[in-house]
Design an enzyme around this catalytic site. Structure first.
Site, mmCIF file in Angstrom:
data_model
loop_
_atom_site.group_PDB
_atom_site.id
_atom_site.type_symbol
_atom_site.label_atom_id
_atom_site.label_comp_id
_atom_site.label_asym_id
_atom_site.label_seq_id
_atom_site.Cartn_x
_atom_site.Cartn_y
_atom_site.Cartn_z
ATOM 1 N N SER A 146 0.865 -1.190 0.000
ATOM 2 C CA SER A 146 0.000 0.000 0.000
ATOM 3 C C SER A 146 0.891 1.225 0.000
ATOM 4 O O SER A 146 2.078 1.148 0.361
ATOM 5 C CB SER A 146 -0.844 -0.023 1.285
ATOM 6 O OG SER A 146 -1.463 1.222 1.513
ATOM 7 N N TYR A 159 -1.977 -1.315 10.487
ATOM 8 C CA TYR A 159 -1.964 -1.440 9.020
ATOM 9 C C TYR A 159 -0.662 -0.884 8.444
ATOM 10 O O TYR A 159 -0.009 -1.524 7.609
ATOM 11 C CB TYR A 159 -3.175 -0.693 8.449
ATOM 12 C CG TYR A 159 -3.412 -0.872 6.970
ATOM 13 C CD1 TYR A 159 -4.106 -1.981 6.481
ATOM 14 C CD2 TYR A 159 -2.962 0.073 6.044
ATOM 15 C CE1 TYR A 159 -4.342 -2.137 5.122
ATOM 16 C CE2 TYR A 159 -3.205 -0.078 4.687
ATOM 17 C CZ TYR A 159 -3.896 -1.186 4.227
ATOM 18 O OH TYR A 159 -4.126 -1.344 2.878
HETATM 19 P P1 NAD Z 1 -11.224 -6.615 -0.106
HETATM 20 O O1 NAD Z 1 -11.809 -6.514 1.257
HETATM 21 O O2 NAD Z 1 -12.105 -6.393 -1.293
HETATM 22 O O3 NAD Z 1 -10.493 -8.018 -0.275
HETATM 23 C C1 NAD Z 1 -9.759 -8.599 0.761
HETATM 24 C C2 NAD Z 1 -9.698 -10.085 0.538
HETATM 25 O O4 NAD Z 1 -8.958 -10.674 1.623
HETATM 26 C C3 NAD Z 1 -11.064 -10.758 0.495
HETATM 27 O O5 NAD Z 1 -11.071 -11.767 -0.487
HETATM 28 C C4 NAD Z 1 -11.165 -11.393 1.887
HETATM 29 O O6 NAD Z 1 -12.030 -12.504 1.957
HETATM 30 C C5 NAD Z 1 -9.696 -11.786 2.113
HETATM 31 N N1 NAD Z 1 -9.385 -12.052 3.511
HETATM 32 C C6 NAD Z 1 -9.572 -11.267 4.596
HETATM 33 N N2 NAD Z 1 -9.179 -11.906 5.710
HETATM 34 C C7 NAD Z 1 -8.734 -13.127 5.325
HETATM 35 C C8 NAD Z 1 -8.214 -14.253 6.017
HETATM 36 N N3 NAD Z 1 -8.074 -14.275 7.348
HETATM 37 N N4 NAD Z 1 -7.872 -15.338 5.297
HETATM 38 C C9 NAD Z 1 -8.028 -15.365 3.939
HETATM 39 N N5 NAD Z 1 -8.512 -14.326 3.244
HETATM 40 C C10 NAD Z 1 -8.870 -13.237 3.933
HETATM 41 O O7 NAD Z 1 -9.988 -5.584 -0.137
HETATM 42 P P2 NAD Z 1 -9.159 -4.910 -1.318
HETATM 43 O O8 NAD Z 1 -9.458 -3.477 -1.248
HETATM 44 O O9 NAD Z 1 -9.316 -5.647 -2.600
HETATM 45 O O10 NAD Z 1 -7.663 -5.106 -0.749
HETATM 46 C C11 NAD Z 1 -6.771 -6.128 -1.203
HETATM 47 C C12 NAD Z 1 -5.356 -5.770 -0.757
HETATM 48 O O11 NAD Z 1 -4.986 -4.497 -1.304
HETATM 49 C C13 NAD Z 1 -5.180 -5.651 0.757
HETATM 50 O O12 NAD Z 1 -3.937 -6.185 1.150
HETATM 51 C C14 NAD Z 1 -5.227 -4.147 0.987
HETATM 52 O O13 NAD Z 1 -4.517 -3.775 2.154
HETATM 53 C C15 NAD Z 1 -4.523 -3.658 -0.273
HETATM 54 N N6 NAD Z 1 -4.821 -2.264 -0.595
HETATM 55 C C16 NAD Z 1 -6.098 -1.865 -0.900
HETATM 56 C C17 NAD Z 1 -6.348 -0.520 -1.185
HETATM 57 C C18 NAD Z 1 -7.727 -0.005 -1.550
HETATM 58 O O14 NAD Z 1 -7.912 1.214 -1.626
HETATM 59 N N7 NAD Z 1 -8.700 -0.853 -1.807
HETATM 60 C C19 NAD Z 1 -5.294 0.396 -1.141
HETATM 61 C C20 NAD Z 1 -4.008 -0.038 -0.826
HETATM 62 C C21 NAD Z 1 -3.786 -1.380 -0.559
#
Ligand code: NAD
Length: 264
Positions: A146, A159
């Site tokens: 991130s 985080y």
């Molecule tokens: P999301 O909530 O849509 O997806 C998260 C996924 O992780 C889901 O499939 C969920 O079921 C899975 N998950 C959560 N806990 C789990 C566990 N204990 N075991 C197995 N799976 C588990 O989120 P996203 O926005 O797609 O984020 C994905 C990644 O990108 C994350 O690491 C997040 O920190 C990073 N990220 C997201 C953003 C954003 O703005 N969306 C920005 C920077 C980084």
């Protein structure tokens, strides 16, 4: 789409929604055999498996229900992936959760869950996946970190710590395997349009008594100079590039895709 990943086996953690599902679909369309992982309602998981499976030309993509907060489950998931895919050539550590509170009010169990899922699971997965990659002298490891892996924001102590740790891990693995054809890189997104991130807008609008558009631009995207969401596809295309032939000299990098956030 050109099948640049034909013959490759890929595991994308947290791929039942958001960025992970986008990467899984992109990799499947590029010819990879993809295993999914993550939580969700049974019908959502079935829909994701069918959607990714269709791109692979099968009824459903393989899926692991591993809970990544548990180290033994992570190692088990890698075994399942190797069995289901034949070879595990590409590992995308994407699963992540968030919790926001001042550190002196932060519940320890939330801190521990974030460190386990967002960071430690990456360490355990890489540890288990590397021997197979080394044997075949080819591998691509991508850790979805991130902008918060590079800079801080208040109230996100767990985080931000986990995301910084992912980048330290990325660099270490990269230098350990630098003389092989295995690369390890991190992608550092800013705010990406996913259900999780979009859900943060209405409460901000309510809190400040403003429109959702103003809440998005002036609050959520306060530090993102582009003042727009990063789209999931803008992340998936970078992930595809990191698995393709054009990036073979690139390892240990933290690739910012954040609309200028960390540049400003
Ligand atoms: P999301 O909530 O849509 O997806 C998260 C996924 O992780 C889901 O499939 C969920 O079921 C899975 N998950 C959560 N806990 C789990 C566990 N204990 N075991 C197995 N799976 C588990 O989120 P996203 O926005 O797609 O984020 C994905 C990644 O990108 C994350 O690491 C997040 O920190 C990073 N990220 C997201 C953003 C954003 O703005 N969306 C920005 C920077 C980084």
């Amino acid at each position: 789409m050109e099948k640049i990943l034909a013959g490759r086996g890929a595991l994308v953690t947290g791929s039942t929604s958001g960025i992970g599902l986008g990467i899984a679909k992109t990799f499947a369309a590029a010819g990879a055999k993809v295993m999914l992982n993550g939580f969700g309602k049974p019908e959502e998981i079935a829909a994701a498996r069918a959607e990714v499976g269709a791109l692979m030309g099968v009824a459903e993509a393989p899926y692991s229900a591993a809970d990544l907060s548990k180290s033994a489950a992570v190692a088990q998931m890698i075994e399942e992936a190797e069995a289901a895919l034949g070879t595990l050539d590409i590992l995308v550590n994407n699963a992540g959760i968030q919790f926001v509170a001042p550190i002196d009010e932060f519940p320890p169990e939330k801190f521990e869950a974030i460190m386990a899922i967002n960071f430690a699971s990456n360490w355990y997965a890489i540890r288990a996946a590397l021997p197979g990659m080394k044997k075949r002298n080819w591998g691509r490891i991508i850790n979805i970190a991130s902008a918060h892996g590079l800079i801080a924001s208040p109230y996100k102590s767990a985080y931000v710590s986990a995301k910084h740790a992912q980048i330290g891990l990325t660099k270490t693995v990269a230098v350990e395997v630098a003389q092989t054809q295995i690369t390890c890189n991190a992608i550092c997104p800013g705010f990406v349009r996913t259900p999780l991130a979009e859900a943060q807008v209405p409460p901000l609008a309510k809190k400040f008594g403003i429109s959702e558009e103003a809440a998005l631009k002036d609050h959520l995207l306060e530090h993102q100079p582009s003042k727009r969401w990063i789209e999931v596809d803008e992340i998936t295309q970078a992930a595809l590039f990191l698995c393709g032939p054009g990036s073979s000299g690139m390892t240990g990098a933290a690739l910012s895709i954040d609309g200028g956030w960390t540049a400003s």
